[in-house]
Each structure stands twice: as structure tokens, then as C-alpha cells.
Design a protein around this motif. Structure first.
Motif, PDB file in Angstrom:
ATOM      1  N   PHE A   1      31.756   9.693  62.628  1.00  0.00           N
ATOM      2  CA  PHE A   1      32.546   9.094  63.616  1.00  0.00           C
ATOM      3  C   PHE A   1      32.744   9.919  64.652  1.00  0.00           C
ATOM      4  O   PHE A   1      32.881   9.845  66.057  1.00  0.00           O
ATOM      5  N   THR A   2      32.930  11.273  64.597  1.00  0.00           N
ATOM      6  CA  THR A   2      32.757  12.404  65.575  1.00  0.00           C
ATOM      7  C   THR A   2      31.941  12.344  66.421  1.00  0.00           C
ATOM      8  O   THR A   2      31.849  12.680  67.696  1.00  0.00           O
ATOM      9  N   LYS A   3      30.664  12.284  66.013  1.00  0.00           N
ATOM     10  CA  LYS A   3      29.401  12.240  66.738  1.00  0.00           C
ATOM     11  C   LYS A   3      29.264  10.898  67.690  1.00  0.00           C
ATOM     12  O   LYS A   3      29.053  11.243  68.667  1.00  0.00           O
ATOM     13  N   LEU A   4      29.809  10.144  67.022  1.00  0.00           N
ATOM     14  CA  LEU A   4      29.766   8.657  67.830  1.00  0.00           C
ATOM     15  C   LEU A   4      30.783   8.896  69.055  1.00  0.00           C
ATOM     16  O   LEU A   4      30.445   8.474  70.165  1.00  0.00           O
ATOM     17  N   LEU A   5      32.163   9.523  68.732  1.00  0.00           N
ATOM     18  CA  LEU A   5      32.834   9.798  69.826  1.00  0.00           C
ATOM     19  C   LEU A   5      32.397  10.679  70.878  1.00  0.00           C
ATOM     20  O   LEU A   5      32.533  10.555  72.060  1.00  0.00           O
ATOM     21  N   GLU A   6      31.352  11.703  70.488  1.00  0.00           N
ATOM     22  CA  GLU A   6      30.917  12.486  71.468  1.00  0.00           C
ATOM     23  C   GLU A   6      30.128  11.995  72.492  1.00  0.00           C
ATOM     24  O   GLU A   6      29.972  12.065  73.739  1.00  0.00           O
ATOM     25  N   LEU A   7      29.138  10.775  71.926  1.00  0.00           N
ATOM     26  CA  LEU A   7      28.242  10.213  72.860  1.00  0.00           C
ATOM     27  C   LEU A   7      29.002   9.123  73.689  1.00  0.00           C
ATOM     28  O   LEU A   7      28.478   8.747  74.583  1.00  0.00           O
ATOM     29  N   GLY A   8      30.201   8.654  73.142  1.00  0.00           N
ATOM     30  CA  GLY A   8      30.866   7.934  74.097  1.00  0.00           C
ATOM     31  C   GLY A   8      30.375   6.541  74.047  1.00  0.00           C
ATOM     32  O   GLY A   8      30.729   5.840  75.367  1.00  0.00           O
ATOM     33  N   ASN A   9      29.552   5.889  73.101  1.00  0.00           N
ATOM     34  CA  ASN A   9      28.934   4.484  73.494  1.00  0.00           C
ATOM     35  C   ASN A   9      29.748   3.653  72.713  1.00  0.00           C
ATOM     36  O   ASN A   9      29.250   2.394  72.548  1.00  0.00           O
ATOM     37  N   LEU A  10      30.995   3.779  72.382  1.00  0.00           N
ATOM     38  CA  LEU A  10      31.575   2.893  71.194  1.00  0.00           C
ATOM     39  C   LEU A  10      32.412   1.887  72.291  1.00  0.00           C
ATOM     40  O   LEU A  10      33.111   2.484  73.167  1.00  0.00           O
ATOM     41  N   GLY A  11      32.482   0.710  72.060  1.00  0.00           N
ATOM     42  CA  GLY A  11      33.310  -0.290  72.615  1.00  0.00           C
ATOM     43  C   GLY A  11      34.529  -0.128  71.944  1.00  0.00           C
ATOM     44  O   GLY A  11      34.911   0.347  70.964  1.00  0.00           O
TER      45      GLY A  11
END
Length: 768
Positions: free
Chosen positions: A551-561
Motif C-alpha cells: 500500500f505504501t509503494k502504491l501511495l508513492e507511485l500516486g496512481n491510485l484513484g
């Protein structure tokens, strides 16, 4: 409306002024005299001072001052044309003479007051004066005049509409008929008074007194006059006394309560209820013991002594009668001493102590003759008073009502019956005296025979001593053989004891071996449990940690809607909540396994705790649309550790929510069973199978359960029920499970609840 205190014996109220009260009265008089000397006008204020002065002097018993200020008050009232004050002065002066035994003067003043009351139309004082006259006539047993005066008082009160005071007169009339042994007439007047008291509130004293009168008259009346049997008569008498007691208890009137318990004890004594009668006698003594006049208390003592004599409990009699004699001597009650000696004679006679019985009976006769002579003198004085009254009341006698004539006839008949009874009693006493004399002679002969038997017994003892000496010589020969046998027996016992000690040591060794084996098994099981916990932690902790890293890696990428962010956040929150619950249970279990760990035992409010946890679980139940109910037979408190109990209830409640499908129900109930409180948590969920129930209800609490997913795929750790079982055992409680009739499982937590003191609570905690 005023309610008077009515008396069965027509006793006047005796005012006693202590030293401190006398000083206060004298100060009041001094201030009134000072105010009177400074005032130079004749007005209502001065009249009021005169009234207060003659009442104050009346409290001190200064007759001349009372008469002087009554005269001044009357003279001033005449000037001021206040006729009611004159009647009131007559009433006060007459009552003063009545209280101090000056009955002729009291009657003369009362008659003047009646005449003046009729002139000025003062109906209330007119009736009050007749009320006092009735009491005064009754005090010297002139019941004819007493009834006539009370009837006139009744007529005056009824004309004024003063029903309560009229009812008081009915009670006094009933007492007069009671004294004349006309119990049926007495009952009718008491019933009239009771009807009046029942019609208005605040008359508990009058109602209690009326019920006491009815009980007394039913007890004394003849069954033929009442038209009922003896059993029914006693039953009704006891019923009235019970009602009187229930009304009198809140009033805390010692005289009334003492009278009620005395009559109740006599009824119960006749009725054969020994324990209740004894209790009533002691209650009567307790209340009458508070009274200044000790005569009623002494009568209770005599009645209780007779009660013991009738039941052959002679050891209880002497202390009671000794106390009664002491009261009679100190208070100059010769009649009390007479009755006490008669009871002593009766007790000694029943114990066949005829010499003592004769001595007591002779003393009884001395007191009886003394009282008879005093009563004879009082009768002569009473007749002189009656003659004086007849001279003054010739006009009144000519106008007397037919009821008075009938009453005189009844009085004469009652006196004739009384004289006949006294003659029979004298004959019986003479016969009894002769009988006691014969018994005394027989007792002397018996003593002589006993002395002769004692001499023969002494001679027999001397012969026995000579024979014993011969026997002792023979016994010394056998004593050596006996000592040898004892020595051999002791030797056998010593050998047996040594064998027993060896056997016990061997058995103790076997017990220690079994204990070591069981502890080895427990340690092996504990090692297995710890291995399972480490495996479970390594497995269950890997998933939430990996999810958190992803979840933290997804937050770093910033591609989450926004929608995906919410979904991931919700999923991660559930995973972390499960992990937190697992860690909390794991830490609690590890803490419970620490050596030296002790729960903090105290009294807990389980009702409030359950309601608090139910409130916290409302969100989860509403999410699954579950019906949650709570009931208890009454508010409950238990003994245990707050944190442990909270964890147990929360785990059981979470399991019920977890394994109950949507639309199901969870019922929580608290019940008291002897010295335990039982908490029931019943669900309609998946439930435990037979093997799981058997494992859960087994004594072992080491084995971990297998975690299963809930109806909505909720995760678990398998530690919850094991922790609940462990903590329950540590609090000296018991946790069991049974199948629910409607599918699901019922968990039952039984906890102790009764500790009467802080000391017992500490002992309970030490035992835990």
C-alpha cells in the motif's frame, strides 16, 4: 378537631415538673408579674397574663396563687364582657383540683362552669367539662355518674358536629362497661367509636385503641353472650389485637404498645401458642418498662410468671417474682406484692415444696387482709363522697335517664356476683390452707425417713470399705501380670507404627513421581502451544505487513484513484484490526502464563459492564442486521478481575457476532443461582459440534482452538476461547458451553457473588 388519648382504666394524666422545668416556669411567672406591674390598663392583654399566671402556678402546685389569679381573671373577664374566658377559668380550676385529688372541690367548680357555659352558650367547654367529670367519676368507680357525664358530653359534641371527641366519650363508656364486666355493651360502644375514627384520616391512635378494646373485650366475654364458640372468639380477639398492633407500631406509644402486647400474650397463652405468647410477654415488658409508672411492667412480670408455672418451667419463676416484689416494695404497691406471694405459693406447691408454699401463702394472706382493710377505708370514704354528692344532686337524681337505672341494676348484679365469688374464694383459701398444713406435716415425716435412710447408707459404706480392702490385696497379685501384658502390647504397637511410617514414606514417593510425570506432560503441551503460537504469529503477521508495504509503494507511485484508495484503506484497516486483536489476545495469554501473576480480585458490577460492552458492539450487530437482547432477574455484582472479565465477555460477544449469520439473534441474560451469578450468551449462529463442545468443556485449558472464518469471512486467531477459559479458571469462575435449541451455542459464565465483608474478599483473593 382534636384527638385525645383515651385510657382503658380512665387514668388522669400526671404532670411531673422537673427541677429545670420548675426554674423555667418561675422565670415565666417573674416576667409576667413584671409586665403586669408595669401595665396600668385593664384590657385583653392583662386578662391573657392572668390566664398564663394561674396556669403557671398550677404547674408548680401553688393552690392559693392559682385560686387568686383565677378570681382576678374572672373579675376582669366580667368587666370586659368576655364570658367565654370565665367558663375557661372554671374549666382550668376544676381540672387543677381534679389532678390534685380534691374531687369535691373539682365537682363544685365544674358544676359552676357548666351553669355558666349554658348561660353564655359555650358548647365546646360545656362538653369538655362533662368529659372530665366522666373521667373523675370513673376514678372512684362511680360508673353510674361516669356514664351519665359521658352521655352529656356526647350530646354536646354531637350538637357541635365534633364527632372525634364524641368517639372519645364512646371509648370511655366502653371502658366503664368493661369494668362492670358487661363486655357485650362495651363492644357495641367501641364499634360506634371505630366508625367515627374510620371516617377521617389521621386517627391511627384512636383506631389502634379501639381494636385493642375489641380484642380485650372479646377475650374476656362469655361465648354465650357473643353467640360464638370459644375457638372463634379467641381467633377474633387475636385478629383485633393484630390490627391494633399494626396501627400502633408507627406511633411509638409505649403505653399503648405495652397494653396491646400484654392482652395479645394472654390470648396466645390460652390459645396454646407457647413461643408466640412468650415473645408477646417480653414485648409487653419491653414497652411498659419505659413508663414512669412501673405497675403495668410489674403486671407483665406476674403474667409471665403464671405462664411459666402453668407450663412447669419453675426455674424461670423466682427471678421474675423477686423483681415484682422489689417493684412493689419500692413503689408501695401492696396488691402487686400480694399477687407475687400467691404466685410463689402456687409454684412451690406444684414443686411439692409444701413448707415454702405455706410460708408464702401466709404472707399472701397478710397482704390480702391489709389491702382489704385499705379498700374498706376507701369504700367508706367513697360512700361519704357519694352522700355529699347526693345532697347536692337531688334535683339531678329525679331527672336521671332510664339507662342510668338499668345500669345501676346491672352494677348491683355485678357486685352480688363479685361477692359470691369472693365468698367461694375464701372457702377455697381456707381449704387450701388446711391442705398445705397437712402437706407440711407429710414433708416433715418424709425428711425423718430420709435421715434414717442416710444412717443406714453410711453403715453400708463402712461395710463396703472392709470388703474393698480385701479385694485390693487380691488385685495387687494380678497387677504384675497386667503390667507385663501392657508392655508386650506397647511393643507390638511400636512395631506397627514403624511399619506404618515406612508404608507412608513409600506412598508419598509414588505420589511425587506421579506429580513429576504430570508436570512433564504439561510442560510438553505448553512447548507445543508456544510452537503453534510462533508459527501462527509468523504466518498471520506476514500478510498484514506485506499488505502495508504494498500500500505504501502504491501511495508513492500516486496512481491510485479515490475509489481504489478507499477500498484499499478499508481492506488494510480490517487486516490491521484483526492483527491488533490477535496481538492483544496473544499478549494477554502470555501475561497469564507468567509465574507469580495474580488477578486483582474485587467486587464488580457485571450488569453495568455487560451493558457497556453491548453498547460498544451495536455497530457490528447493526452491520450484520442482528437482533441483540439483554435481560436480568435483578441488578448483579460478582467477584473477579475487571480486565479479565471484560476480555472474557468481549471475546464471547465478538464470537457470537462473528458466527451468527445476518438476520440472526444474540440473547444475553443474567440470573442468580444460590451464591453464584450466571451470564448466558446465546446465539443462533454456526455453533460448536459435539467434539468441539467436549474439548471446550474439558478441564484442560492449555490446548489452542482452531481459528475459523465468520459468516462474513471475519478472521480469527484461535486464542479467544482458550484465553477466556484460562482467565475464568484464574478468577475461580467456570465457563462452559451447550448447544442452543435454535441452532448456535450458549456460553455460560458462572461467577461467585456473595462476600459479606472486606476480610472475606481478601481471603477469597488469596485463595485465587
Amino acid at each position: 378537631m382534636k384527638l385525645r388519648h383515651y385510657s382503658l382504666l380512665f387514668c388522669l394524666i400526671i404532670f411531673q415538673t422537673g427541677f429545670a422545668q420548675q426554674q423555667q416556669v418561675k422565670q415565666t411567672i417573674d416576667s409576667l408579674l413584671l409586665a403586669d406591674s408595669q401595665s396600668g390598663t385593664e384590657d385583653k392583654n392583662q386578662l391573657e397574663r392572668y390566664v398564663r399566671l394561674y396556669k403557671s402556678y398550677g404547674k408548680l402546685g401553688e393552690t392559693e396563687k392559682v385560686e387568686a389569679y383565677v378570681a382576678k381573671a374572672m373579675k376582669l373577664a366580667e368587666k370586659l364582657k368576655l364570658q367565654s374566658a370565665i367558663v375557661s377559668a372554671y374549666y382550668s380550676l376544676g381540672f387543677y383540683y381534679q389532678r390534685h385529688g380534691s374531687y369535691i372541690q373539682a365537682e363544685e367548680i365544674y358544676n359552676k362552669g357548666i351553669k355558666k357555659a349554658l348561660e353564655v352558650g359555650e358548647k365546646q367547654l360545656y362538653a369538655d367539662i362533662y368529659y372530665n367529670l366522666g373521667a373523675m367519676y370513673a376514678s372512684w368507680s362511680d360508673y353510674d355518674k361516669a356514664l351519665s357525664a359521658n352521655m352529656k358530653a356526647v350530646a354536646g359534641y354531637n350538637e357541635l358536629g365534633n364527632k372525634l371527641d364524641a368517639a372519645g366519650c364512646y371509648v370511655n363508656i366502653a371502658a366503664a362497661y368493661n369494668s362492670l364486666e358487661q363486655y357485650k355493651m362495651a363492644i357495641s360502644y367501641v364499634e360506634l367509636a371505630m366508625k367515627v375514627f374510620e371516617q377521617s384520616e389521621g386517627n391511627e391512635y384512636g383506631l389502634a385503641l379501639c381494636n385493642a378494646y375489641l380484642g380485650n373485650n372479646y377475650f374476656l366475654a362469655d361465648e354465650k353472650d357473643l353467640g360464638i364458640g370459644k375457638t372463634e372468639k379467641l381467633k377474633m380477639a387475636l385478629k383485633f389485637m393484630d390490627v391494633a398492633l399494626s396501627l400502633a407500631n408507627p406511633l411509638d406509644d409505649y403505653s399503648l404498645l405495652g397494653t396491646i402486647y400484654h392482652t395479645r400474650a394472654q390470648i396466645l397463652s390460652v390459645n396454646g401458642t407457647t413461643e408466640q405468647a412468650m415473645e408477646a410477654f417480653h414485648k409487653a415488658m419491653e414497652y411498659n418498662g419505659h413508663l414512669y409508672n412501673k405497675n403495668e411492667y410489674a403486671q407483665d412480670i406476674l403474667a409471665l410468671a403464671d405462664f411459666y408455672i402453668e407450663r412447669a418451667q419453675y426455674r424461670e419463676v423466682p427471678p421474675l417474682l423477686t423483681e415484682a416484689l422489689k417493684i412493689g416494695q419500692e413503689n408501695h404497691f401492696p396488691a402487686l406484692q400480694r399477687d407475687a406471694y400467691l404466685a410463689l405459693s402456687k409454684s412451690a406447691e406444684k414443686q411439692q415444696q409444701f413448707t415454702k408454699a405455706l410460708e408464702y401463702f401466709k404472707t399472701y394472706i397478710q397482704f390480702r387482709d391489709q389491702i382489704f382493710n385499705e379498700e374498706k377505708e376507701r369504700e367508706i370514704t367513697r360512700k361519704r363522697l357519694k352522700l355529699d354528692f347526693l345532697v347536692k344532686e337531688n334535683d339531678y337524681k329525679n331527672q336521671q335517664h332510664e339507662m342510668s337505672l338499668a345500669l345501676q341494676k346491672r352494677t348491683l348484679e355485678a357486685r352480688e356476683r363479685k361477692q359470691q365469688l369472693e365468698l367461694k374464694e375464701k372457702e377455697i383459701r381456707i381449704e387450701k390452707l388446711a391442705f398445705l398444713q397437712k402437706q407440711s406435716l407429710l414433708e416433715k415425716e418424709k425428711l425423718q425417713k430420709e435421715n434414717e435412710l442416710e444412717r443406714q447408707r453410711l453403715n453400708a459404706n463402712l461395710d463396703r470399705k472392709y470388703r474393698d480392702e480385701k479385694i485390693l490385696k487380691e488385685e495387687t497379685k494380678t497387677r504384675l501380670n497386667r503390667n507385663l501384658a501392657i508392655f508386650l502390647g506397647l511393643l507390638v504397637l511400636a512395631i506397627s507404627g514403624a511399619a506404618l511410617m515406612v508404608y507412608r514414606a513409600h506412598r508419598k514417593t509414588r505420589q511425587l513421581n506421579r506429580l513429576v510425570s504430570s508436570q512433564k506432560v504439561e510442560l510438553e503441551e505448553l512447548g507445543k502451544v508456544k510452537d503453534r503460537i510462533l508459527g501462527m504469529v509468523s504466518h498471520d503477521m506476514r500478510a498484514p505487513v506485506n499488505s502495508l508495504i504494498s500500500f505504501t509503494k502504491l501511495l508513492e507511485l500516486g496512481n491510485l484513484g479515490e475509489e481504489k484508495l478507499k477500498a484499499y484503506t478499508f481492506s488494510l484497516g480490517q487486516t490491521l484490526g484483526h492483527t491488533s486483536s490477535m496481538m492483544e489476545n496473544l499478549l494477554n495469554w502470555a501475561y497469564s502464563q507468567m509465574q507469580g501473576f495474580k488477578p486483582e480480585i474485587k467486587v464488580l458490577d457485571i450488569s453495568s459492564l455487560v451493558q457497556e460492552l453491548l453498547g460498544a458492539a451495536e455497530g457490528d450487530t447493526s452491520h450484520k442486521n442482528l437482533r441483540l437482547s439483554f435481560s436480568q432477574d435483578r441488578h448483579a455484582q460478582v467477584i473477579g478481575d475487571l480486565n479479565m472479565l471484560t476480555l472474557i465477555i468481549r471475546n464471547l460477544l465478538n464470537n457470537a457476532i462473528k458466527f451468527t449469520p445476518e438476520g440472526g439473534s444474540i440473547n444475553i441474560k443474567i440470573e442468580h443461582h444460590l451464591h453464584q451469578v450466571r451470564l448466558y450468551i446465546a446465539d443462533t449462529g454456526v455453533g460448536l459440534d459435539k467434539v468441539q463442545l467436549q474439548r471446550f468443556n474439558s478441564p484442560s485449558i492449555i490446548e489452542l482452538g482452531r481459528s475459523t472464518a465468520g459468516t462474513n469471512r471475519e478472521k480469527g486467531t484461535g486464542l479467544g476461547l482458550t484465553l477466556c477459559k484460562t482467565f475464568s479458571a484464574m478468577m475461580n469462575a467456570q465457563l462452559t458451553a451447550t448447544p442452543n435449541d435454535n441452532n448456535g451455542t450458549i456460553f455460560i459464565l458462572s461467577m461467585p457473588c456473595n462476600v459479606s465483608s472486606t476480610k472475606e474478599l481478601k481471603e477469597f483473593a488469596c485463595n485465587v
